[in-house]
Design a protein around this motif. Structure first.
Motif, PDB file in Angstrom:
ATOM      1  N   GLY A 148      50.166 -12.716  34.625  1.00 33.79           N
ATOM      2  CA  GLY A 148      49.965 -11.272  34.520  1.00 33.79           C
ATOM      3  C   GLY A 148      49.595 -10.833  33.125  1.00 33.79           C
ATOM      4  N   PRO A 192      50.202  -2.380  37.582  1.00 32.73           N
ATOM      5  CA  PRO A 192      49.454  -3.641  37.501  1.00 32.73           C
ATOM      6  C   PRO A 192      49.228  -4.248  38.876  1.00 32.73           C
ATOM      7  CG  PRO A 192      51.205  -3.578  35.865  1.00 32.73           C
ATOM      8  CD  PRO A 192      51.416  -2.391  36.753  1.00 32.73           C
ATOM      9  N   LEU A 193      48.081  -4.862  39.053  1.00 34.84           N
ATOM     10  CA  LEU A 193      47.717  -5.476  40.326  1.00 34.84           C
ATOM     11  C   LEU A 193      48.351  -6.857  40.432  1.00 34.84           C
ATOM     12  CD1 LEU A 193      45.904  -5.193  42.863  1.00 34.84           C
ATOM     13  CD2 LEU A 193      44.077  -6.278  41.552  1.00 34.84           C
ATOM     14  N   SER A 194      49.102  -7.096  41.495  1.00 34.48           N
ATOM     15  CA  SER A 194      49.781  -8.395  41.676  1.00 34.48           C
ATOM     16  C   SER A 194      48.848  -9.368  42.388  1.00 34.48           C
ATOM     17  CB  SER A 194      51.082  -8.208  42.461  1.00 34.48           C
ATOM     18  OG  SER A 194      50.825  -7.599  43.719  1.00 34.48           O
ATOM     19  N   SER A 195      47.715  -9.659  41.764  1.00 28.34           N
ATOM     20  CA  SER A 195      46.690 -10.461  42.432  1.00 28.34           C
ATOM     21  C   SER A 195      47.114 -11.912  42.626  1.00 28.34           C
ATOM     22  CB  SER A 195      45.384 -10.396  41.640  1.00 28.34           C
ATOM     23  OG  SER A 195      45.615 -10.722  40.286  1.00 28.34           O
ATOM     24  N   ILE A 196      47.897 -12.463  41.699  1.00 27.32           N
ATOM     25  CA  ILE A 196      48.347 -13.849  41.857  1.00 27.32           C
ATOM     26  C   ILE A 196      49.247 -13.981  43.085  1.00 27.32           C
ATOM     27  CG2 ILE A 196      49.751 -15.673  40.835  1.00 27.32           C
ATOM     28  CD1 ILE A 196      47.094 -15.527  39.532  1.00 27.32           C
ATOM     29  N   ASP A 197      50.147 -13.023  43.270  1.00 25.74           N
ATOM     30  CA  ASP A 197      51.009 -13.059  44.465  1.00 25.74           C
ATOM     31  C   ASP A 197      50.186 -12.956  45.740  1.00 25.74           C
ATOM     32  OD1 ASP A 197      53.239 -13.242  42.875  1.00 25.74           O
ATOM     33  OD2 ASP A 197      53.682 -11.097  42.923  1.00 25.74           O
ATOM     34  N   THR A 198      49.185 -12.082  45.729  1.00 28.43           N
ATOM     35  CA  THR A 198      48.337 -11.919  46.907  1.00 28.43           C
ATOM     36  C   THR A 198      47.598 -13.210  47.212  1.00 28.43           C
ATOM     37  OG1 THR A 198      48.041  -9.583  46.364  1.00 28.43           O
ATOM     38  CG2 THR A 198      46.460 -10.558  47.898  1.00 28.43           C
ATOM     39  N   ILE A 216      51.376  -6.670  32.317  1.00 29.40           N
ATOM     40  CA  ILE A 216      52.682  -6.385  32.914  1.00 29.40           C
ATOM     41  C   ILE A 216      53.745  -6.082  31.866  1.00 29.40           C
ATOM     42  CG2 ILE A 216      52.157  -7.801  34.938  1.00 29.40           C
ATOM     43  CD1 ILE A 216      54.007  -9.954  33.788  1.00 29.40           C
ATOM     44  N   ARG A 242      48.135   1.514  31.569  1.00 27.94           N
ATOM     45  CA  ARG A 242      47.789   1.627  32.985  1.00 27.94           C
ATOM     46  C   ARG A 242      46.608   2.565  33.225  1.00 27.94           C
ATOM     47  NH1 ARG A 242      53.454   1.593  36.464  1.00 27.94           N
ATOM     48  NH2 ARG A 242      54.374  -0.231  35.453  1.00 27.94           N
TER      49      ARG A 242
END
Length: 500
Positions: A101, A200-206, A105, A111
């Motif tokens: 992140g 923040p975009l949680s792109s790794i989790d997605t 993060i 933001r």
């Protein structure tokens, strides 16, 4: 459909590996808690924070200069393990976060997500080269990313900030409406808008939910390997878990480690075909470093209209191109002001205003590999040369005057006002050093963010920027990444690539 390996430098070691740093992080987190401002005298809190910042500089002399350091010291790197060198008269502050992140993060991140306008991509003053993008090329990708973010704001048809896809349409609070009304009444050409913000975009989790993502932390990337035909074949890294060099083979590689870290990897990726690094033959690799010219102000005002206002992350009033507020014909490069106000006790309010001005890309602002210094893992460190020119210093003087005028308009008593710009890097919006363009003779990347010198090697962080604009760069980074990923996925389908 691709199988992907993410290499991340973040590493959470045992307490005994860095006991002083971990202890300082725990204590400073307590002292910096905003709730203490309402229970202890401000001077006591301020003294504690300054004392811990001094101690924190033992391991983090650079990182402790960041405004957000005291909110999460453990998120920032140890400067003794991760050194870099400033050339004479350069005072670049390189703030780094080794964690999944990244800096996004860290508490206190602004933001803010704004599109760049056509003027930003191609200013008329001739000081920036072409990005290689057609007009409106990123619009679809901006919209895609905004939908993923769940952006909150309003479309206010401002010529300096293009409208976007808003998941949440905000209505101005009474306090925000007051700022907008007073500003428009005072300056005929000012166009205040509500900030465009999102968590923040949680792109790794997605991505991990697809079961096609593998992540290796504690991976300090050394270089990218390229074969004799110019095809990318993989990467190597120092692995903190094993204490040695490891490598992985892949036909597609994305570098997105933040501008300077990405460029360090490109400079270190040397071969017979690229003896000075991938992209160095263009003369652009490592050059044209930019960071927003930053000035800020803090103070105390009177009670805000309406209900008490909380300090909501990302919520602000934005004054784009505030240099043209008096119907003056400003230059192509200008500045904006972000205004934050929230309620305090006893009929008062907190005030913070931050101004970002555009820095022009200039060859003398550059990074190279230092021939003498190495980091804790034996990898070469960067030597940085970055200074403001006279035009930017003149713009900074205007920013200072603008912050003073805004504070006076809102009845704020300032207790801090920058009268000169912060050192480059302090805005944490560093861009450039591996720019995209239309020709391999003056750019590192093609219009798809792919390296001219290395097939299927993509750079999708702000290193790719050919110019900066006055807006926060994050949304453009995300849009370029989405577009490059779509292109790479098309290449993989065409060539039958399935896995890293």
């Amino acid at each position: 459909g691709l199988t992907v390996l993410v290499l991340d430098a973040g590493w959470r070691g045992r307490f005994l590996e860095a006991p002083l740093r971990r202890l300082i992080a725990n204590v400073i987190g307590f002292v910096a808690d905003p709730r203490l401002q309402n229970t202890l005298p401000p001077r006591v809190v301020d003294f504690g924070r300054r004392a811990l910042r001094i101690v924190g500089k033992i391991h983090q002399p650079v990182q402790a200069e960041c405004f957000a350091w005291e909110l999460a010291p453990e998120c920032f790197v140890d400067d003794r393990e991760n050194p870099y060198v400033n050339e004479l008269e350069s005072q670049f502050n390189w703030f780094r976060a080794h964690q999944i992140g990244g800096r996004m993060i860290i508490p206190g991140h602004g933001r803010q997500y704004y599109r760049l306008s056509g003027r930003d991509f191609m200013p008329d003053d001739g000081l920036s080269p072409s990005w290689g993008l057609a007009p409106g090329e990123l619009d679809h990708w901006y919209s895609l990313v905004e939908r993923h973010l769940g952006l909150a704001g309003r479309n206010e048809h401002c010529p300096w900030v293009p409208d976007g896809q808003m998941a949440t349409i905000l209505e101005p609070s009474a306090a925000e409406a007051e700022v907008c009304e007073l500003t428009k009444r005072r300056w005929s050409q000012a166009q205040p808008i509500l900030g465009h913000s999102a968590p923040p975009l949680s792109s790794i989790d997605t991505a991990a939910s697809t079961s096609r993502l593998f992540c290796r932390t504690g991976a300090i990337v050394r270089d990218v390997q390229v074969d004799k035909s110019g095809q990318t074949t993989g990467v190597s890294w120092f692995d903190r878990a094993t204490g040695g060099i490891r490598s992985a083979r892949a036909q597609i590689v994305f570098l997105c480690a933040s501008s300077l870290a990405t460029t360090r990897i490109l400079l270190s990726s040397r071969s017979a075909a690229c003896p000075e690094g991938i992209g160095a033959a263009s003369g652009a690799l490592g050059r044209y470093l930019m960071d927003h010219v930053l000035l800020s102000a803090n103070g105390v005002g009177g009670a805000l209209p309406g209900a008490p206002v909380s300090n909501e992350p990302g919520r602000c009033v934005y004054l784009p191109r505030f240099d043209q507020r008096n119907d003056e014909k400003g230059g192509e490069r200008g500045y904006g002001v972000q205004i934050y106000r929230w309620s305090a006790d006893r009929g008062k309010s907190h005030f913070t205003a931050v101004s970002f001005a555009e820095m022009t890309p200039r060859a003398e602002n550059r990074v190279v590999l230092d021939p003498h210094r190495r980091d804790a893992w034996g990898l070469p460190v960067l030597r940085i040369a970055c200074r403001h020119n006279e035009a930017e210093l003149r713009l900074a003087a205007q920013q200072c005057a603008a912050l003073r005028e805004v504070s006076e308009l809102l009845g704020v008593r300032l207790h801090r006002l920058d009268n000169k710009p912060a050192a480059p890097g302090t805005a944490i919006h560093e861009c450039g050093t591996a720019r995209m363009g239309e020709s391999p003779t003056n750019s590192v990347l093609d219009p798809n963010n792919e390296c001219w010198d290395a097939k299927r090697l993509f750079v999708t962080d702000a290193a790719a920027f050919a110019s900066q604009g006055m807006q926060n760069p994050t949304l453009t980074i995300l849009a370029l990444t989405a577009r490059a990923c779509d292109h790479a996925a098309g290449v993989s389908r065409r060539d039958g690539i399935r896995a890293a």
